[in-house]
Design an enzyme around this catalytic site. Structure first.
Site, mmCIF file in Angstrom:
data_model
loop_
_atom_site.group_PDB
_atom_site.id
_atom_site.type_symbol
_atom_site.label_atom_id
_atom_site.label_comp_id
_atom_site.label_asym_id
_atom_site.label_seq_id
_atom_site.Cartn_x
_atom_site.Cartn_y
_atom_site.Cartn_z
ATOM 1 N N SER A 108 0.831 -1.212 0.000
ATOM 2 C CA SER A 108 0.000 0.000 0.000
ATOM 3 C C SER A 108 0.867 1.264 0.000
ATOM 4 O O SER A 108 1.891 1.328 0.668
ATOM 5 C CB SER A 108 -0.875 -0.002 1.247
ATOM 6 O OG SER A 108 -1.588 1.201 1.325
ATOM 7 N N ASN B 291 9.710 8.171 4.027
ATOM 8 C CA ASN B 291 8.596 8.931 3.475
ATOM 9 C C ASN B 291 7.729 9.447 4.608
ATOM 10 O O ASN B 291 7.638 8.838 5.675
ATOM 11 C CB ASN B 291 7.770 8.077 2.505
ATOM 12 C CG ASN B 291 6.695 7.287 3.216
ATOM 13 O OD1 ASN B 291 5.640 7.843 3.552
ATOM 14 N ND2 ASN B 291 6.937 6.017 3.462
ATOM 15 N N ILE C 269 4.292 10.861 3.743
ATOM 16 C CA ILE C 269 3.207 11.318 2.867
ATOM 17 C C ILE C 269 2.029 11.777 3.728
ATOM 18 O O ILE C 269 1.396 12.789 3.449
ATOM 19 C CB ILE C 269 2.746 10.194 1.899
ATOM 20 C CG1 ILE C 269 3.935 9.579 1.151
ATOM 21 C CG2 ILE C 269 1.684 10.713 0.927
ATOM 22 C CD1 ILE C 269 4.744 10.515 0.317
ATOM 23 N N LEU D 216 -0.790 9.831 4.493
ATOM 24 C CA LEU D 216 -2.082 9.258 4.070
ATOM 25 C C LEU D 216 -2.909 10.165 3.158
ATOM 26 O O LEU D 216 -4.140 10.208 3.259
ATOM 27 C CB LEU D 216 -2.918 8.856 5.295
ATOM 28 C CG LEU D 216 -2.373 7.685 6.122
ATOM 29 C CD1 LEU D 216 -3.265 7.450 7.346
ATOM 30 C CD2 LEU D 216 -2.292 6.413 5.293
ATOM 31 N N CYS E 219 0.759 3.246 10.508
ATOM 32 C CA CYS E 219 1.379 4.326 9.754
ATOM 33 C C CYS E 219 2.120 5.246 10.720
ATOM 34 O O CYS E 219 1.512 5.794 11.637
ATOM 35 C CB CYS E 219 0.343 5.143 8.981
ATOM 36 S SG CYS E 219 1.097 6.543 8.124
ATOM 37 N N LYS F 210 -2.250 -4.836 9.336
ATOM 38 C CA LYS F 210 -0.854 -4.506 9.024
ATOM 39 C C LYS F 210 -0.132 -4.037 10.276
ATOM 40 O O LYS F 210 -0.515 -3.033 10.892
ATOM 41 C CB LYS F 210 -0.805 -3.422 7.941
ATOM 42 C CG LYS F 210 0.612 -3.137 7.433
ATOM 43 C CD LYS F 210 0.575 -2.364 6.133
ATOM 44 C CE LYS F 210 1.959 -2.171 5.544
ATOM 45 N NZ LYS F 210 1.918 -1.525 4.238
ATOM 46 N N ILE G 146 6.149 -5.999 7.180
ATOM 47 C CA ILE G 146 6.031 -4.949 8.172
ATOM 48 C C ILE G 146 5.666 -3.618 7.504
ATOM 49 O O ILE G 146 5.934 -3.439 6.313
ATOM 50 C CB ILE G 146 7.364 -4.753 8.941
ATOM 51 C CG1 ILE G 146 8.501 -4.468 7.969
ATOM 52 C CG2 ILE G 146 7.666 -5.929 9.830
ATOM 53 C CD1 ILE G 146 9.844 -4.137 8.613
ATOM 54 N N THR H 204 6.524 0.555 7.660
ATOM 55 C CA THR H 204 7.844 1.184 7.688
ATOM 56 C C THR H 204 8.348 1.372 9.118
ATOM 57 O O THR H 204 7.590 1.400 10.073
ATOM 58 C CB THR H 204 7.782 2.555 7.006
ATOM 59 O OG1 THR H 204 6.735 3.309 7.616
ATOM 60 C CG2 THR H 204 7.506 2.416 5.529
ATOM 61 N N GLY I 2 12.532 0.043 1.911
ATOM 62 C CA GLY I 2 13.602 -0.316 0.974
ATOM 63 C C GLY I 2 14.480 -1.428 1.524
ATOM 64 O O GLY I 2 14.258 -1.921 2.637
#
Lengths: 308, 268
Positions: free
Chosen positions: A20, A68, A70, A72, A129, A164, A190, A192, A216
């Protein structure tokens, strides 16, 4: 040769999907990927109301990884259901919608809205998140609230529910047991890792949000360990493994550790064809080593003599 | 439609200190590319550096299928790219929305006098725009303004003149042309009421330029630069704050909504 898997009630033609937030709403990568060949598509985190996301800069590159923040950003569940899902449903690939919220009731409402939308094959509940102040990781760092969110989503939709998990907790197995007890059909792991980068020349944090989520290849060993530990504790609960998968060999690490399926995330940004390369590479590995069913590989490394 | 190609490197040179031009063969990209669009290039074979680098298209020769990128070495990725003398580049592209090139009726009636403003490495994508304007036969309607720190860092003035454009330059140290900023030259040119302005350069320059265009009531387009991961609108990292049609502040994405935005919509 059988590559099909069942991820907690979601039937996938092969074990490869998209993480996602790294594949937009699926259509962005259409010029590069025959989407029908994916086992499933997991789309961007969706919330009840549209969200603007965090101020820029939203990414920073780190050694073998990226951060990152972002936050959401998404158009809200109504537009996802009305405008985006019909286009995705036409592909005939299972679509798993990642859902997030500020409150337990938010999660329940988003789940209820998506329950009967054609094409939605399952929900991935984002309780991990690291980039939003409310919701997100605060639900994923306490076993009691994680279970509460899971129960609420299960009660609101008949769809398979994948929870998640965050690696940013002391005891991942306790979290896994809590959401499994609350009815989770599968686990994603997992999300991040909470991280940060500082611009030395300007002497200030790189990201607008100060901290961000690390993804990554840099996180892969952490992710493989997480899958290993949770599969050992809960061998019957399907796991969707992810974290730094760039190649088929990376994906096989997760499967051998106990993942039923895998998701490619940051790897899509580097190689837009990464998902298909992983599918083809797993097939080749099975041919080369004489496996006829992908299920033979799931958790196989756990059979290694246990010296613990 | 954007593509993923392996493009053979055919030339590589350093026209100014730290600025490189790499030429490669990519016929299908050359056919599809428009000025202001960019290419997303994998820099390195391993995972560090990890992400692709968005680099604007500097020039295109559609007949031979050759393209050029012009870039400044700023970090690991661009240093790797500058070191490529031969072999192949892994390229996604062409990506993004480029400059509006006016042709035919529109160019003749509504838009007669253009100004193109480039600051530093921002001149790179403007050369492709000039190629297209010259090809359409409108070079004589355009004034090109280029700025740089010094004469050595000035990019594309000679190449622009060769295409038939009138060029004015500004340098910080006065080693070529006007001593000062390229926006000083723009202030003079705005007195003559141009119809449209194209610009690319560092953010402080574009911020001043957009304010000047707003004051003068002259429309235009600017190419912005943002940190980017996917290049295709999936990761939502390269946000740019803009005003929507109702004047509301929203985020747009440099990779798919830009990198070229209307000068009036960007919020600096």
């Amino acid at each position: 040769m059988n590559m099909a898997v069942n991820l907690g009630g979601i039937s996938m033609n092969n074990p490869v999907t998209t993480a996602s937030g790294t594949f937009g709403f699926g259509l962005e990568y259409q010029p590069y990927v025959a989407l029908q060949r994916l086992g499933a598509i997991i789309v961007k985190g969706t919330t009840l109301k549209p969200r603007l996301g965090n101020p820029p800069p939203r990414i920073a590159e780190t050694p073998s990884g990226m951060l990152n923040a972002i936050g959401l950003q998404n158009p809200g569940v109504e537009r996802v259901a009305e405008e985006i899902m019909p286009r995705l449903a036409a592909l005939g690939v299972p679509v798993i919608v990642n859902i997030a919220g500020d409150t337990v009731e938010d999660y329940a409402q988003v789940a209820r809205r998506l329950d009967s939308v054609p094409g939605v094959a399952g929900l991935e509940v984002n309780i991990s998140c690291p980039n939003v102040k409310k919701g997100g990781i605060q639900f994923g760092s306490d076993p009691y609230t994680a279970a509460e969110v899971t129960r609420a989503v299960k009660a609101s939709a008949g769809l398979p529910v994948i929870v998640k998990l965050s690696p940013n907790v002391t005891d991942l197995v306790t979290m896994a047991e809590a959401v499994a007890g609350a009815g989770a059909d599968a686990l994603s792991m997992i999300n991040t890792l909470l991280g940060m980068a500082i611009d030395v020349d300007r002497r200030r944090p790189v990201l607008g949000n100060i901290t961000g989520g690390l993804s990554g290849p840099a996180v892969r060993p952490v992710a493989v360990r997480a899958v290993w530990q949770v599969h050992r504790a809960l061998p019957l609960l399907p796991i969707l493994g992810m974290g730094g998968i760039m190649t088929a060999r990376d994906a096989l690490e997760f499967i051998l550790a106990g993942a039923t399926a895998v998701a490619v995330g940051t790897g899509n940004f580097v190689n837009p064809r990464a998902t298909l390369d992983v599918v083809e590479g797993i097939e080749q590995y099975m041919i080369d080593h004489g496996f006829v069913d992908i299920s033979e590989l799931v958790g196989l490394a756990q059979r290694y003599p246990n010296k613990e | 439609m954007s593509q993923l190609v392996q493009a053979e490197i055919t030339d590589c040179r350093e026209p100014a200190p730290g600025v490189w031009v790499t030429e490669f063969l990519a016929p299908s990209l050359a056919q599809a590319a428009m000025p202001g669009q960019f290419l997303h290039i994998r820099c390195g074979e391993g995972s560090d550096p990890l992400l692709r680098r968005p680099i604007s298209i500097h020039s295109v020769d559609r007949l031979s299928g050759r393209m050029k990128i012009m870039f400044q070495v700023v970090g690991k990725g661009t240093a790797w790219l500058a070191g490529r003398r031969d072999g192949f580049l892994d390229i996604m592209g062409p990506l993004g929305r480029g400059f509006t090139v006016f042709t035919g009726e529109q160019a003749s009636h509504n838009y007669n006098r253009f100004i193109v403003v480039g600051g530093g490495i921002g001149a790179a994508p403007l050369y492709f725009l000039l190629q297209e304007i010259a090809r359409a036969g409108h070079a004589q309607r355009v004034k090109v303004l280029l700025g740089a720190r010094n004469a050595h860092q000035l990019l594309i003035p000679d190449a622009a003149e060769e295409l038939g454009f009138a060029v004015r330059v500004a340098t910080d140290d006065g080693s070529a042309g006007h001593r000062g900023l390229v926006t000083d030259l723009l202030a003079e040119e705005l007195q003559r009421k141009p119809d449209y302005v194209y610009a690319c350069g560092p953010s402080p320059m574009l911020k001043v330029l957009c304010a000047m265009l707003n004051d003068a009531g002259v429309p235009g387009e600017v190419s912005v630069e943002e940190r980017m991961a996917c290049g295709v609108g999936a990761c939502l990292s390269c946000v740019c704050r803009v005003k929507d049609a109702n004047g509301m502040e929203i985020y747009r994405h440099a990779c798919v909504d830009g990198p070229v935005f209307s000068a009036g919509e960007v919020i600096w």
